[in-house]
Motif scaffolding. Structure first.
Motif, PDB file in Angstrom:
ATOM      1  N   ARG A   1       0.864  -1.198   0.027  1.00 27.53           N
ATOM      2  CA  ARG A   1      -0.007  -0.144  -0.043  1.00 27.53           C
ATOM      3  C   ARG A   1       0.698   1.324  -0.089  1.00 27.53           C
ATOM      4  O   ARG A   1       2.100   1.135  -0.088  1.00 27.53           O
ATOM      5  N   GLU A   2       0.260   2.307  -0.076  1.00 25.99           N
ATOM      6  CA  GLU A   2       0.652   3.654  -0.094  1.00 25.99           C
ATOM      7  C   GLU A   2       1.939   3.995   1.058  1.00 25.99           C
ATOM      8  O   GLU A   2       1.372   3.711   2.265  1.00 25.99           O
ATOM      9  N   TRP A   3       2.772   4.426   0.627  1.00 29.98           N
ATOM     10  CA  TRP A   3       3.909   4.787   1.875  1.00 29.98           C
ATOM     11  C   TRP A   3       3.554   6.396   2.216  1.00 29.98           C
ATOM     12  O   TRP A   3       3.676   7.329   1.158  1.00 29.98           O
ATOM     13  N   VAL A   4       3.662   6.471   3.391  1.00 33.05           N
ATOM     14  CA  VAL A   4       3.331   7.744   3.769  1.00 33.05           C
ATOM     15  C   VAL A   4       4.504   8.510   4.705  1.00 33.05           C
ATOM     16  O   VAL A   4       4.932   7.936   5.703  1.00 33.05           O
ATOM     17  N   ASP A   5       5.159   9.422   4.084  1.00 33.97           N
ATOM     18  CA  ASP A   5       6.225  10.059   5.036  1.00 33.97           C
ATOM     19  C   ASP A   5       5.768  10.849   5.815  1.00 33.97           C
ATOM     20  O   ASP A   5       5.071  11.925   5.727  1.00 33.97           O
ATOM     21  N   GLY A   6       5.973  10.677   7.272  1.00 37.74           N
ATOM     22  CA  GLY A   6       5.264  11.220   8.190  1.00 37.74           C
ATOM     23  C   GLY A   6       5.138  10.498   9.548  1.00 37.74           C
ATOM     24  O   GLY A   6       6.150   9.507   9.626  1.00 37.74           O
ATOM     25  N   GLN A   7       4.243  10.587  10.553  1.00 33.15           N
ATOM     26  CA  GLN A   7       4.308   9.962  11.778  1.00 33.15           C
ATOM     27  C   GLN A   7       2.812   9.739  12.077  1.00 33.15           C
ATOM     28  O   GLN A   7       1.982  10.482  11.596  1.00 33.15           O
ATOM     29  N   SER A   8       2.566   8.823  12.975  1.00 32.46           N
ATOM     30  CA  SER A   8       1.109   8.428  13.476  1.00 32.46           C
ATOM     31  C   SER A   8       0.798   9.601  14.476  1.00 32.46           C
ATOM     32  O   SER A   8       1.587  10.297  15.011  1.00 32.46           O
ATOM     33  N   LEU A   9      -0.378   9.804  14.516  1.00 33.18           N
ATOM     34  CA  LEU A   9      -1.031  10.573  15.594  1.00 33.18           C
ATOM     35  C   LEU A   9      -0.568  10.232  16.870  1.00 33.18           C
ATOM     36  O   LEU A   9      -0.283  11.246  17.814  1.00 33.18           O
ATOM     37  N   ARG A  10      -0.379   9.129  17.332  1.00 38.80           N
ATOM     38  CA  ARG A  10       0.090   8.784  18.665  1.00 38.80           C
ATOM     39  C   ARG A  10       1.509   9.358  18.703  1.00 38.80           C
ATOM     40  O   ARG A  10       1.968   9.825  19.866  1.00 38.80           O
ATOM     41  N   GLU A  11       2.453   9.303  17.699  1.00 37.18           N
ATOM     42  CA  GLU A  11       3.697   9.783  18.060  1.00 37.18           C
ATOM     43  C   GLU A  11       3.737  11.392  18.067  1.00 37.18           C
ATOM     44  O   GLU A  11       4.469  12.125  18.590  1.00 37.18           O
TER      45      GLU A  11
ATOM     46  N   VAL B   1     -16.086   5.337   3.511  1.00 35.73           N
ATOM     47  CA  VAL B   1     -16.041   3.942   3.518  1.00 35.73           C
ATOM     48  C   VAL B   1     -17.521   3.799   3.858  1.00 35.73           C
ATOM     49  O   VAL B   1     -18.039   2.545   3.361  1.00 35.73           O
ATOM     50  N   HIS B   2     -18.255   4.398   4.871  1.00 35.72           N
ATOM     51  CA  HIS B   2     -19.818   3.976   5.128  1.00 35.72           C
ATOM     52  C   HIS B   2     -20.462   4.042   3.830  1.00 35.72           C
ATOM     53  O   HIS B   2     -21.495   3.537   3.786  1.00 35.72           O
ATOM     54  N   ALA B   3     -20.222   4.913   3.061  1.00 37.31           N
ATOM     55  CA  ALA B   3     -21.063   5.006   1.867  1.00 37.31           C
ATOM     56  C   ALA B   3     -20.992   3.741   0.986  1.00 37.31           C
ATOM     57  O   ALA B   3     -22.056   3.621   0.221  1.00 37.31           O
ATOM     58  N   THR B   4     -20.085   2.699   1.069  1.00 39.71           N
ATOM     59  CA  THR B   4     -19.944   1.589   0.458  1.00 39.71           C
ATOM     60  C   THR B   4     -20.630   0.706   1.334  1.00 39.71           C
ATOM     61  O   THR B   4     -20.717  -0.681   0.814  1.00 39.71           O
ATOM     62  N   GLY B   5     -21.281   0.857   2.593  1.00 42.47           N
ATOM     63  CA  GLY B   5     -21.841  -0.090   3.400  1.00 42.47           C
ATOM     64  C   GLY B   5     -20.827  -0.852   4.282  1.00 42.47           C
ATOM     65  O   GLY B   5     -21.113  -1.776   4.916  1.00 42.47           O
ATOM     66  N   MET B   6     -19.484  -0.430   4.087  1.00 40.45           N
ATOM     67  CA  MET B   6     -18.393  -1.195   4.971  1.00 40.45           C
ATOM     68  C   MET B   6     -18.203  -0.459   6.175  1.00 40.45           C
ATOM     69  O   MET B   6     -18.648   0.642   6.360  1.00 40.45           O
ATOM     70  N   VAL B   7     -17.423  -1.046   7.204  1.00 40.37           N
ATOM     71  CA  VAL B   7     -17.021  -0.596   8.366  1.00 40.37           C
ATOM     72  C   VAL B   7     -15.449  -0.482   8.276  1.00 40.37           C
ATOM     73  O   VAL B   7     -14.923  -1.632   7.928  1.00 40.37           O
ATOM     74  N   HIS B   8     -14.845   0.733   9.195  1.00 34.59           N
ATOM     75  CA  HIS B   8     -13.478   0.727   9.059  1.00 34.59           C
ATOM     76  C   HIS B   8     -12.807  -0.368  10.297  1.00 34.59           C
ATOM     77  O   HIS B   8     -12.156  -1.281  10.125  1.00 34.59           O
ATOM     78  N   GLY B   9     -13.591  -0.127  11.231  1.00 38.27           N
ATOM     79  CA  GLY B   9     -13.504  -1.179  12.574  1.00 38.27           C
ATOM     80  C   GLY B   9     -12.052  -0.892  13.221  1.00 38.27           C
ATOM     81  O   GLY B   9     -11.704  -1.632  14.301  1.00 38.27           O
ATOM     82  N   ASN B  10     -11.358   0.158  12.932  1.00 39.16           N
ATOM     83  CA  ASN B  10      -9.915  -0.019  13.556  1.00 39.16           C
ATOM     84  C   ASN B  10      -9.376   1.561  13.534  1.00 39.16           C
ATOM     85  O   ASN B  10      -8.291   1.968  13.229  1.00 39.16           O
ATOM     86  N   VAL B  11     -10.332   2.447  13.963  1.00 36.73           N
ATOM     87  CA  VAL B  11      -9.899   3.820  14.139  1.00 36.73           C
ATOM     88  C   VAL B  11      -9.376   4.347  15.766  1.00 36.73           C
ATOM     89  O   VAL B  11      -9.931   4.050  16.721  1.00 36.73           O
ATOM     90  N   HIS B  12      -7.923   4.719  15.453  1.00 31.43           N
ATOM     91  CA  HIS B  12      -7.460   5.134  16.825  1.00 31.43           C
ATOM     92  C   HIS B  12      -6.085   5.794  16.555  1.00 31.43           C
ATOM     93  O   HIS B  12      -5.879   5.892  15.278  1.00 31.43           O
ATOM     94  N   PRO B  13      -5.435   6.369  17.493  1.00 33.48           N
ATOM     95  CA  PRO B  13      -4.175   7.076  17.135  1.00 33.48           C
ATOM     96  C   PRO B  13      -3.295   6.576  16.376  1.00 33.48           C
ATOM     97  O   PRO B  13      -2.152   6.894  15.961  1.00 33.48           O
ATOM     98  N   GLY B  14      -3.027   4.844  16.390  1.00 36.44           N
ATOM     99  CA  GLY B  14      -2.137   4.495  15.849  1.00 36.44           C
ATOM    100  C   GLY B  14      -2.205   4.152  14.505  1.00 36.44           C
ATOM    101  O   GLY B  14      -1.573   3.682  13.520  1.00 36.44           O
TER     102      GLY B  14
END
Length: 518
Positions: A107-117, A143-156
């Motif tokens: 998947r996409e590489w993101v140059d940056g840091q997590s919200l937790r960091e 995501v929800h518009a497609t009927g799906m759920v993310h299920g893993n939203v948090h600072p990490g």
């Protein structure tokens, strides 16, 4: 550098992940993805590598787990589902491969840091916290518009790139979460960004590795009864409206709003501080009322305030009508003055009928290309050129070979139009680059996101509502005029089914679309 994927929770019922035979720098996976640097292991024990796509020459993140097979099904299914949703605040998923002894997601590489960091260096100011919440809510809306759920939203699983982009990663499909829990998690994200504490940290984490994921965030401040302290009680300077919104989202007794409504509200609050806009406008408040469905759109002060304002306006209107009656000398002293001032609907002698509505060109407020059978979505650009008033530029399909029906592997392609509001429409005219195309016109009542899944949902809804017959082997001007005079239309879908011959294949350009009505 921490990279996306570092916050995934592990399922304690899943088989243990083995790292025997783990790759080394320089290895090339699937003859395409070269591993450059091992970044870390996520909380589920998966290996996160920085790599390079040697075909497209772009950096990628590669998340590997050992073994593959049945134990990797959830990870691969989540990756496939995530790849169907394209949004600037979602990490792009490029590939998902199971080799049996191992499985990996590219998947996409993101140059940056997590919200937790990021928050580890200090809590965010209200403006930045609101911007992060807005980005996450916008990603969830897609995501929800497609009927799906993310299920893993948090600072990490929230990344902030070096250029300031906020992206959400690492969706999962284990069925343990809901869209409502996704939205409540946005409250947790706001709370964490404002205070540096995670309000859900008391929830047990199975298999979380110290230093990663939710277990790495400190628990929120609570009173002896375990009641969560509001952000303003933890840190000074947090506006009351943002404090209220955060606590409302975390309150399990209140029904959360839809993710698109929350995103719109956070976008309204996410404005430059020097405009002082935030000082005078409160956020959404969610109230549960006895005997009613929970109302996520009750604006600060609730329905009682709205009803009170409506009552005042009604009294003022009656007073105005009475005043008009008195000044004009009309009315009988025996009559009710309020009813005497209201004109009757019947016309009196000499009255002229109201003027007929003027028919003219209607403004198109937005357009997008709809391509549910897309392979790479390279044809979904330049929709704005079909209503810019110029025939010089437009949108064109690619050249297809073998069959006029888009190479015989697509059901068609279309251009979705938004008139801004429901209007009476008399005709729609399309200027094409060549003669010989065939098309249909549809209508619908809903918007859908610009993605493979969103386009599929839009086509499935709209193709049930054709406007008149198909136009086949048409000239360079195609006109649809079978609109119902008693129906108002806001959304239209011009749908190409066959292309004319061009350059040894089949191709057409849509130079301009105009809509007329009243």
């Amino acid at each position: 550098m921490t990279q996306v994927g570092e916050g995934q929770e592990a399922d304690e019922s899943a088989p243990p992940i083995m790292t025997f035979g783990a790759p080394t720098a320089g290895d090339v996976l699937a003859d395409r993805y070269e591993l450059v640097e091992h970044i870390n292991n996520d909380s589920a024990g998966r290996l996160v590598w920085r790599g390079v796509d040697v075909v497209l020459r772009r950096p990628v993140a590669v998340v590997l787990r050992y073994p593959g097979g049945d134990s990797a099904i959830e990870m691969l299914q989540a990756a496939v589902a995530a790849s169907r949703v394209i949004h600037p605040n979602l990490v792009g998923v490029y590939d998902a491969i199971d080799e049996g002894e191992r499985a990996y997601v590219v998947r996409e590489w993101v140059d940056g840091q997590s919200l937790r960091e990021l928050v580890a260096a200090g809590a965010l100011d209200p403006g930045r916290a609101t911007a992060v919440g807005n980005a996450v809510a916008s990603a969830l809306a897609a995501v929800h518009a497609t009927g799906m759920v993310h299920g893993n939203v948090h600072p990490g699983t929230i990344m902030i790139s070096d250029d300031g982009r906020v992206v959400l990663a690492d969706a999962r499909t284990d069925g343990a979460d809901s869209q409502a829990s996704d939205i409540r998690a946005v409250g947790g994200v706001l709370y964490f960004a404002l205070t540096g504490h995670w309000p859900h940290a008391e929830v047990p984490l199975h298999g979380a590795t110290a230093g990663h994921g939710r277990a790495a965030t400190p628990d929120a401040v609570r009173d002896p009864e375990g009641v969560l302290a509001a952000p303003r009680q933890v840190r000074a300077g947090i506006p009351a409206y943002l404090d209220d919104l955060t606590m409302d989202l975390l309150d399990a007794t209140l029904a959360p709003p839809p993710s698109d409504v929350l995103a719109a509200e956070l976008a309204r609050l996410d404005v430059p501080a020097d405009e002082h806009y935030l000082d005078s406008n409160g956020p959404l408040r969610f109230t549960a009322e006895t005997g009613d469905e929970p109302s996520p759109l009750a604006v600060a002060g609730g329905r009682k305030v709205a009803i009170g304002i409506a009552s005042i306006l009604a009294v003022a209107l009656v007073g105005l009508l009475i005043g008009i009656s008195v000044l004009s000398g009309g009315g009988d002293g025996e009559q009710n003055p309020a009813t005497a001032a209201v004109p009757t609907p019947s016309a009196t002698a000499g009255d002229e009928p109201p003027p007929a509505a003027t028919v003219g060109e209607l403004k198109i407020s937005a357009a997008k290309i709809v391509d549910p059978d897309s392979r790479d979505r390279v044809e979904v650009r330049n929709a704005e050129k079909v209503y810019d008033g110029s025939l010089e530029e437009g949108w064109a399909t690619q050249t297809y070979h073998g069959h006029p029906n888009f190479g015989n592997f697509k059901r068609g392609m279309g251009i979705w139009l938004d008139l801004g509001e429901p209007r009476n429409v008399t005709s729609l005219q399309v200027k094409l680059s060549a003669r010989g195309a065939s098309a249909l016109l549809y209508t619908g009542t809903n918007e859908h996101p610009s993605s493979d899944a969103g386009d599929e949902a839009l086509y499935e809804e709209y193709q049930k509502n054709p406007i008149g017959p198909a136009k086949e082997d048409a000239d360079t001007t195609m006109t649809f005029d079978a609109f119902d005079a008693d129906t108002e239309y806001q959304y239209l879908l011009f749908w190409l089914t066959e292309l004319p011959p061009s350059d040894g294949g089949y191709k057409v350009g849509v130079q301009e679309i105009t809509v007329e009505g009243s």
